[in-house]
Write an enzyme that holds these catalytic residues in place. Structure first.
Site, PDB file in Angstrom:
ATOM      1  N   LYS A  39       0.625  -1.584  -0.237  1.00 50.80           N
ATOM      2  CA  LYS A  39       0.159   0.191  -0.698  1.00 50.80           C
ATOM      3  C   LYS A  39       1.167   0.994   0.147  1.00 50.80           C
ATOM      4  O   LYS A  39       1.947   1.602   1.265  1.00 50.80           O
ATOM      5  CB  LYS A  39      -1.221  -0.014   1.485  1.00 50.80           C
ATOM      6  CG  LYS A  39      -1.361   1.475   1.322  1.00 50.80           C
ATOM      7  CD  LYS A  39      -2.598   1.278   2.561  1.00 50.80           C
ATOM      8  CE  LYS A  39      -2.572   1.782   4.325  1.00 50.80           C
ATOM      9  NZ  LYS A  39      -2.425   3.440   2.610  1.00 50.80           N
ATOM     10  N   ASP A  42      -3.874   4.307  -1.951  1.00 51.06           N
ATOM     11  CA  ASP A  42      -5.052   5.119  -0.795  1.00 51.06           C
ATOM     12  C   ASP A  42      -4.235   6.319  -1.131  1.00 51.06           C
ATOM     13  O   ASP A  42      -4.407   7.098   0.371  1.00 51.06           O
ATOM     14  CB  ASP A  42      -4.102   4.415   0.050  1.00 51.06           C
ATOM     15  CG  ASP A  42      -5.063   4.634   1.212  1.00 51.06           C
ATOM     16  OD1 ASP A  42      -6.380   4.713   0.559  1.00 51.06           O
ATOM     17  OD2 ASP A  42      -4.583   4.482   2.524  1.00 51.06           O
ATOM     18  N   LYS A  64      -7.324   8.425  -1.295  1.00 55.60           N
ATOM     19  CA  LYS A  64      -8.809   8.980  -0.673  1.00 55.60           C
ATOM     20  C   LYS A  64      -9.563  10.152  -1.745  1.00 55.60           C
ATOM     21  O   LYS A  64      -9.713  10.939  -0.902  1.00 55.60           O
ATOM     22  CB  LYS A  64      -8.647   8.867   0.146  1.00 55.60           C
ATOM     23  CG  LYS A  64      -8.597   7.821   1.695  1.00 55.60           C
ATOM     24  CD  LYS A  64      -8.310   7.881   3.374  1.00 55.60           C
ATOM     25  CE  LYS A  64      -7.656   6.617   3.751  1.00 55.60           C
ATOM     26  NZ  LYS A  64      -6.476   6.469   3.696  1.00 55.60           N
ATOM     27  N   ASP A 119     -13.473  14.415  -5.037  1.00 57.09           N
ATOM     28  CA  ASP A 119     -14.060  16.211  -5.448  1.00 57.09           C
ATOM     29  C   ASP A 119     -15.442  15.900  -5.627  1.00 57.09           C
ATOM     30  O   ASP A 119     -16.334  15.147  -6.212  1.00 57.09           O
ATOM     31  CB  ASP A 119     -12.628  16.070  -5.935  1.00 57.09           C
ATOM     32  CG  ASP A 119     -12.118  17.767  -6.435  1.00 57.09           C
ATOM     33  OD1 ASP A 119     -13.724  18.200  -6.568  1.00 57.09           O
ATOM     34  OD2 ASP A 119     -11.593  18.030  -5.814  1.00 57.09           O
ATOM     35  N   THR A 161     -11.492   5.981  10.674  1.00 57.50           N
ATOM     36  CA  THR A 161     -11.080   5.807  12.063  1.00 57.50           C
ATOM     37  C   THR A 161     -11.051   6.756  13.412  1.00 57.50           C
ATOM     38  O   THR A 161     -10.976   6.444  14.167  1.00 57.50           O
ATOM     39  CB  THR A 161     -11.012   4.542  12.201  1.00 57.50           C
ATOM     40  OG1 THR A 161      -9.563   4.500  11.536  1.00 57.50           O
ATOM     41  CG2 THR A 161     -11.206   3.509  11.395  1.00 57.50           C
ATOM     42  N   ARG A 172       3.168  -0.911  10.488  1.00 59.60           N
ATOM     43  CA  ARG A 172       4.375  -0.805  11.775  1.00 59.60           C
ATOM     44  C   ARG A 172       4.956  -2.340  12.023  1.00 59.60           C
ATOM     45  O   ARG A 172       6.081  -2.740  12.244  1.00 59.60           O
ATOM     46  CB  ARG A 172       3.822   0.535  12.744  1.00 59.60           C
ATOM     47  CG  ARG A 172       4.478   1.760  12.162  1.00 59.60           C
ATOM     48  CD  ARG A 172       3.305   2.925  13.223  1.00 59.60           C
ATOM     49  NE  ARG A 172       1.748   2.028  12.981  1.00 59.60           N
ATOM     50  CZ  ARG A 172       1.323   2.791  13.526  1.00 59.60           C
ATOM     51  NH1 ARG A 172       1.544   3.985  14.174  1.00 59.60           N
ATOM     52  NH2 ARG A 172       0.308   2.893  13.350  1.00 59.60           N
TER      53      ARG A 172
HETATM   54  O1  C5P Z   1       0.770   1.112  11.042  1.00 58.02           O
HETATM   55  P1  C5P Z   1      -0.707   0.748  10.973  1.00 58.02           P
HETATM   56  O2  C5P Z   1      -0.222  -0.877  10.634  1.00 58.02           O
HETATM   57  O3  C5P Z   1      -1.124   0.706  11.680  1.00 58.02           O
HETATM   58  O4  C5P Z   1      -0.772   1.399   9.026  1.00 58.02           O
HETATM   59  C1  C5P Z   1      -2.039   0.686   9.049  1.00 58.02           C
HETATM   60  C2  C5P Z   1      -2.078   1.369   7.479  1.00 58.02           C
HETATM   61  O5  C5P Z   1      -3.434   1.553   7.308  1.00 58.02           O
HETATM   62  C3  C5P Z   1      -1.294   3.330   7.376  1.00 58.02           C
HETATM   63  O6  C5P Z   1      -1.349   3.317   6.384  1.00 58.02           O
HETATM   64  C4  C5P Z   1      -3.115   3.932   7.933  1.00 58.02           C
HETATM   65  O7  C5P Z   1      -2.994   5.071   7.073  1.00 58.02           O
HETATM   66  C5  C5P Z   1      -4.352   2.786   6.816  1.00 58.02           C
HETATM   67  N1  C5P Z   1      -5.309   2.744   7.293  1.00 58.02           N
HETATM   68  C6  C5P Z   1      -5.428   3.042   8.777  1.00 58.02           C
HETATM   69  N2  C5P Z   1      -6.824   3.090   9.644  1.00 58.02           N
HETATM   70  C7  C5P Z   1      -7.667   3.261   8.682  1.00 58.02           C
HETATM   71  C8  C5P Z   1      -7.461   3.413   6.982  1.00 58.02           C
HETATM   72  C9  C5P Z   1      -6.345   3.239   6.847  1.00 58.02           C
HETATM   73  O8  C5P Z   1      -5.130   2.139   9.704  1.00 58.02           O
HETATM   74  N3  C5P Z   1      -9.470   3.547   8.905  1.00 58.02           N
END
Ligand code: C5P
Length: 247
Positions: free
Chosen positions: A33, A60, A62, A65, A123, A217
Protein backbone atom coordinates in the site's frame (compact mmCIF):
# COMPACT_ATOMS: atom_id res chain seq x y z
CA UNK A 1 -3.51 -8.53 -5.73
CA UNK A 2 -1.96 -11.74 -4.49
CA UNK A 3 -4.70 -13.70 -2.70
CA UNK A 4 -4.38 -14.35 1.02
CA UNK A 5 -1.26 -12.20 1.42
CA UNK A 6 -1.15 -9.22 3.76
CA UNK A 7 -0.89 -5.80 2.15
CA UNK A 8 2.17 -4.09 3.62
CA UNK A 9 1.61 -0.37 4.28
CA UNK A 10 4.76 1.38 3.04
CA UNK A 11 4.40 4.45 5.25
CA UNK A 12 7.86 5.77 4.46
CA UNK A 13 8.98 9.32 3.69
CA UNK A 14 10.88 8.60 0.48
CA UNK A 15 12.05 5.92 -1.97
CA UNK A 16 15.38 5.30 -0.19
CA UNK A 17 13.58 4.25 3.01
CA UNK A 18 11.08 2.30 0.94
CA UNK A 19 13.71 0.25 -0.92
CA UNK A 20 15.89 -0.26 2.16
CA UNK A 21 12.85 -1.97 3.60
CA UNK A 22 11.83 -3.91 0.47
CA UNK A 23 15.37 -5.19 -0.15
CA UNK A 24 14.96 -7.37 2.92
CA UNK A 25 12.41 -9.45 0.99
CA UNK A 26 14.86 -10.52 -1.72
CA UNK A 27 12.85 -10.49 -4.93
CA UNK A 28 9.54 -11.62 -3.47
CA UNK A 29 6.46 -10.05 -5.11
CA UNK A 30 4.31 -8.37 -2.47
CA UNK A 31 0.99 -6.60 -2.02
CA UNK A 32 1.92 -3.10 -0.97
CA UNK A 33 0.00 0.00 0.00
CA UNK A 34 1.36 3.37 -1.09
CA UNK A 35 -0.29 6.29 0.65
CA UNK A 36 -0.31 10.05 0.20
CA UNK A 37 3.03 10.76 1.87
CA UNK A 38 5.14 8.48 -0.30
CA UNK A 39 3.15 9.14 -3.48
CA UNK A 40 3.27 12.92 -3.17
CA UNK A 41 7.00 12.72 -2.52
CA UNK A 42 7.97 10.24 -5.24
CA UNK A 43 5.08 10.20 -7.72
CA UNK A 44 4.57 7.81 -10.58
CA UNK A 45 8.27 6.99 -10.98
CA UNK A 46 8.06 5.05 -7.76
CA UNK A 47 4.85 3.31 -8.86
CA UNK A 48 6.52 2.27 -12.14
CA UNK A 49 9.57 0.90 -10.30
CA UNK A 50 7.46 -1.07 -7.84
CA UNK A 51 5.39 -2.55 -10.65
CA UNK A 52 8.52 -3.52 -12.59
CA UNK A 53 9.68 -5.41 -9.52
CA UNK A 54 6.44 -7.41 -9.64
CA UNK A 55 4.63 -5.84 -6.70
CA UNK A 56 0.85 -5.32 -6.59
CA UNK A 57 -0.13 -1.84 -5.55
CA UNK A 58 -2.94 -0.51 -3.43
CA UNK A 59 -2.70 3.23 -4.12
CA UNK A 60 -4.51 4.77 -1.17
CA UNK A 61 -5.13 8.40 -2.10
CA UNK A 62 -8.74 8.62 -0.82
CA UNK A 63 -10.09 10.80 -3.62
CA UNK A 64 -12.91 13.22 -2.78
CA UNK A 65 -13.87 15.90 -5.33
CA UNK A 66 -16.55 16.69 -7.88
CA UNK A 67 -17.47 13.66 -10.04
CA UNK A 68 -15.82 14.98 -13.21
CA UNK A 69 -12.48 15.53 -11.48
CA UNK A 70 -12.56 12.16 -9.74
CA UNK A 71 -13.44 10.41 -13.00
CA UNK A 72 -10.49 12.01 -14.81
CA UNK A 73 -8.10 11.28 -11.94
CA UNK A 74 -9.19 7.63 -11.73
CA UNK A 75 -8.73 7.20 -15.45
CA UNK A 76 -5.10 8.24 -15.05
CA UNK A 77 -4.50 6.09 -11.96
CA UNK A 78 -5.97 3.03 -13.72
CA UNK A 79 -3.61 3.57 -16.65
CA UNK A 80 -0.63 3.29 -14.28
CA UNK A 81 -1.42 -0.36 -13.54
CA UNK A 82 -2.31 -0.16 -9.85
CA UNK A 83 -4.58 -2.87 -8.41
CA UNK A 84 -6.60 -1.02 -5.77
CA UNK A 85 -7.64 2.60 -5.21
CA UNK A 86 -9.79 4.47 -2.69
CA UNK A 87 -12.43 7.19 -2.55
CA UNK A 88 -14.31 8.73 0.37
CA UNK A 89 -17.88 7.42 0.36
CA UNK A 90 -18.95 10.82 1.70
CA UNK A 91 -18.38 12.19 -1.82
CA UNK A 92 -21.78 10.70 -2.68
CA UNK A 93 -23.17 8.26 -5.24
CA UNK A 94 -22.43 10.37 -8.33
CA UNK A 95 -18.79 10.73 -7.34
CA UNK A 96 -18.41 6.99 -6.70
CA UNK A 97 -20.06 6.14 -10.02
CA UNK A 98 -17.73 8.59 -11.74
CA UNK A 99 -14.71 6.97 -10.06
CA UNK A 100 -15.80 3.61 -11.42
CA UNK A 101 -16.31 5.02 -14.92
CA UNK A 102 -12.82 6.51 -14.81
CA UNK A 103 -11.27 3.21 -13.75
CA UNK A 104 -13.10 1.32 -16.49
CA UNK A 105 -11.99 3.84 -19.09
CA UNK A 106 -8.36 3.94 -18.00
CA UNK A 107 -7.73 0.25 -17.22
CA UNK A 108 -4.91 -1.37 -19.15
CA UNK A 109 -6.22 -3.86 -21.72
CA UNK A 110 -5.70 -7.48 -20.73
CA UNK A 111 -5.21 -6.62 -17.05
CA UNK A 112 -7.83 -6.78 -14.29
CA UNK A 113 -9.51 -3.43 -13.64
CA UNK A 114 -8.39 -1.77 -10.41
CA UNK A 115 -10.55 -2.58 -7.39
CA UNK A 116 -12.48 0.47 -6.18
CA UNK A 117 -12.68 0.68 -2.39
CA UNK A 118 -14.65 3.22 -0.39
CA UNK A 119 -13.61 4.63 2.96
CA UNK A 120 -16.68 5.15 5.16
CA UNK A 121 -16.05 7.34 8.21
CA UNK A 122 -12.39 7.80 9.07
CA UNK A 123 -11.50 5.71 12.09
CA UNK A 124 -9.88 8.82 13.59
CA UNK A 125 -13.30 10.52 13.79
CA UNK A 126 -15.28 10.15 17.01
CA UNK A 127 -19.06 9.97 17.15
CA UNK A 128 -19.10 13.27 19.04
CA UNK A 129 -17.05 15.03 16.33
CA UNK A 130 -19.23 13.53 13.61
CA UNK A 131 -22.42 14.73 15.27
CA UNK A 132 -21.27 18.11 16.60
CA UNK A 133 -18.82 19.24 13.90
CA UNK A 134 -20.19 17.56 10.78
CA UNK A 135 -23.85 17.77 11.91
CA UNK A 136 -24.52 14.12 11.06
CA UNK A 137 -27.19 13.26 13.62
CA UNK A 138 -27.00 9.42 13.59
CA UNK A 139 -24.68 7.06 15.45
CA UNK A 140 -21.22 6.42 14.03
CA UNK A 141 -22.17 2.80 13.47
CA UNK A 142 -25.28 3.72 11.47
CA UNK A 143 -23.32 6.22 9.43
CA UNK A 144 -20.59 3.67 8.60
CA UNK A 145 -23.24 1.15 7.54
CA UNK A 146 -25.09 3.69 5.45
CA UNK A 147 -21.92 4.87 3.67
CA UNK A 148 -20.89 1.29 2.99
CA UNK A 149 -24.29 0.49 1.46
CA UNK A 150 -24.24 3.70 -0.57
CA UNK A 151 -20.77 2.93 -1.90
CA UNK A 152 -21.68 -0.61 -2.93
CA UNK A 153 -24.92 0.54 -4.57
CA UNK A 154 -22.90 3.10 -6.53
CA UNK A 155 -20.45 0.62 -8.02
CA UNK A 156 -17.65 0.30 -5.45
CA UNK A 157 -16.12 -3.18 -5.26
CA UNK A 158 -15.61 -3.05 -1.53
CA UNK A 159 -14.78 -1.01 1.50
CA UNK A 160 -11.97 -0.26 3.92
CA UNK A 161 -13.08 -0.64 7.52
CA UNK A 162 -11.97 -1.62 11.00
CA UNK A 163 -11.72 -5.42 11.39
CA UNK A 164 -14.17 -5.07 14.26
CA UNK A 165 -16.80 -3.56 11.94
CA UNK A 166 -16.26 -6.18 9.23
CA UNK A 167 -18.81 -8.85 10.30
CA UNK A 168 -21.68 -6.39 10.55
CA UNK A 169 -20.80 -4.70 7.27
CA UNK A 170 -20.33 -7.99 5.45
CA UNK A 171 -23.85 -8.85 6.56
CA UNK A 172 -25.23 -5.58 5.24
CA UNK A 173 -23.39 -5.22 1.96
CA UNK A 174 -23.19 -8.84 0.90
CA UNK A 175 -20.53 -11.48 0.64
CA UNK A 176 -19.42 -10.29 -2.81
CA UNK A 177 -18.01 -7.07 -1.35
CA UNK A 178 -14.26 -6.94 -0.79
CA UNK A 179 -13.47 -6.03 2.80
CA UNK A 180 -10.04 -4.58 3.47
CA UNK A 181 -9.03 -4.01 7.07
CA UNK A 182 -6.13 -2.09 8.61
CA UNK A 183 -5.73 -2.08 12.40
CA UNK A 184 -3.96 -5.47 12.56
CA UNK A 185 -1.70 -6.42 15.45
CA UNK A 186 -0.38 -9.67 16.85
CA UNK A 187 0.63 -10.59 20.34
CA UNK A 188 4.34 -9.89 19.84
CA UNK A 189 3.57 -6.27 18.96
CA UNK A 190 2.88 -4.18 22.04
CA UNK A 191 -0.75 -3.16 21.70
CA UNK A 192 -1.22 0.45 22.75
CA UNK A 193 2.28 1.40 21.60
CA UNK A 194 0.95 3.48 18.69
CA UNK A 195 -2.16 5.36 17.52
CA UNK A 196 -4.29 2.35 16.55
CA UNK A 197 -6.96 1.52 19.09
CA UNK A 198 -9.56 -0.69 17.40
CA UNK A 199 -7.26 -3.56 16.45
CA UNK A 200 -7.36 -7.31 16.11
CA UNK A 201 -5.10 -10.19 15.07
CA UNK A 202 -4.77 -11.47 11.48
CA UNK A 203 -6.55 -14.68 12.48
CA UNK A 204 -9.49 -12.81 14.03
CA UNK A 205 -9.65 -10.46 11.04
CA UNK A 206 -10.03 -13.47 8.74
CA UNK A 207 -12.71 -14.91 11.01
CA UNK A 208 -14.49 -11.54 10.87
CA UNK A 209 -14.67 -11.73 7.08
CA UNK A 210 -11.71 -9.63 6.02
CA UNK A 211 -10.57 -10.41 2.44
CA UNK A 212 -7.31 -8.48 2.77
CA UNK A 213 -5.48 -7.18 5.83
CA UNK A 214 -3.30 -4.06 5.72
CA UNK A 215 -0.31 -4.25 8.05
CA UNK A 216 2.15 -1.42 8.55
CA UNK A 217 4.32 -0.92 11.62
CA UNK A 218 4.17 -4.48 13.01
CA UNK A 219 6.08 -5.49 9.85
CA UNK A 220 7.95 -2.30 8.86
CA UNK A 221 9.33 -1.73 12.36
CA UNK A 222 10.04 -5.36 13.14
CA UNK A 223 13.63 -6.57 13.70
CA UNK A 224 12.90 -9.24 11.10
CA UNK A 225 10.26 -7.91 8.67
CA UNK A 226 10.31 -10.94 6.39
CA UNK A 227 9.67 -13.32 9.26
CA UNK A 228 6.96 -11.10 10.71
CA UNK A 229 5.31 -10.94 7.28
CA UNK A 230 5.25 -14.75 7.11
CA UNK A 231 3.86 -14.99 10.65
CA UNK A 232 1.06 -12.56 9.79
CA UNK A 233 0.36 -14.32 6.51
CA UNK A 234 0.18 -17.77 8.13
CA UNK A 235 -2.11 -16.53 10.89
CA UNK A 236 -4.44 -14.92 8.34
CA UNK A 237 -4.50 -18.02 6.15
CA UNK A 238 -5.27 -20.38 9.00
CA UNK A 239 -8.83 -19.14 8.71
CA UNK A 240 -8.93 -17.51 5.31
CA UNK A 241 -8.46 -20.51 3.03
CA UNK A 242 -8.43 -19.91 -0.71
CA UNK A 243 -9.55 -16.39 -1.54
CA UNK A 244 -11.54 -15.58 -4.62
CA UNK A 245 -9.73 -12.26 -5.14
CA UNK A 246 -6.59 -13.07 -7.05
CA UNK A 247 -5.53 -10.48 -9.61
O1 C5P B 1 1.13 0.83 10.95
P1 C5P B 1 -0.29 0.35 10.82
O2 C5P B 1 -0.41 -1.15 10.75
O3 C5P B 1 -1.19 0.97 11.85
O4 C5P B 1 -0.73 0.91 9.39
C1 C5P B 1 -2.03 0.78 8.90
C2 C5P B 1 -2.17 1.48 7.60
O5 C5P B 1 -3.54 1.54 7.28
C3 C5P B 1 -1.69 2.93 7.59
O6 C5P B 1 -1.17 3.20 6.29
C4 C5P B 1 -2.93 3.73 7.85
O7 C5P B 1 -2.91 5.02 7.30
C5 C5P B 1 -3.99 2.88 7.14
N1 C5P B 1 -5.36 3.06 7.60
C6 C5P B 1 -5.78 2.88 8.90
N2 C5P B 1 -7.09 3.05 9.25
C7 C5P B 1 -7.98 3.39 8.32
C8 C5P B 1 -7.58 3.54 6.99
C9 C5P B 1 -6.26 3.37 6.65
O8 C5P B 1 -4.97 2.55 9.75
N3 C5P B 1 -9.24 3.53 8.67
Amino acid sequence: MIASCPIIALDFANREECFTFLNQFDNQALNIKVGMELYYQEGNDLIDTLLLKGHHIFLDLKLHDIPHTVESAMKILASKGVSMVTVHASGGSEMIKAAKRGLNAGAIQGQPKPILLAVTQLTSLSQQEMQEELLIPVTLKDSVQHYAQLAMASGADGIVCSPLEAPLLKDRIGTGAIIVTPGIRNSSYVVGSDDQTRVTTPYQAALNGSDFIVVGRPITQSDNPQRMYEVMKDAFNKEQGESKWNN
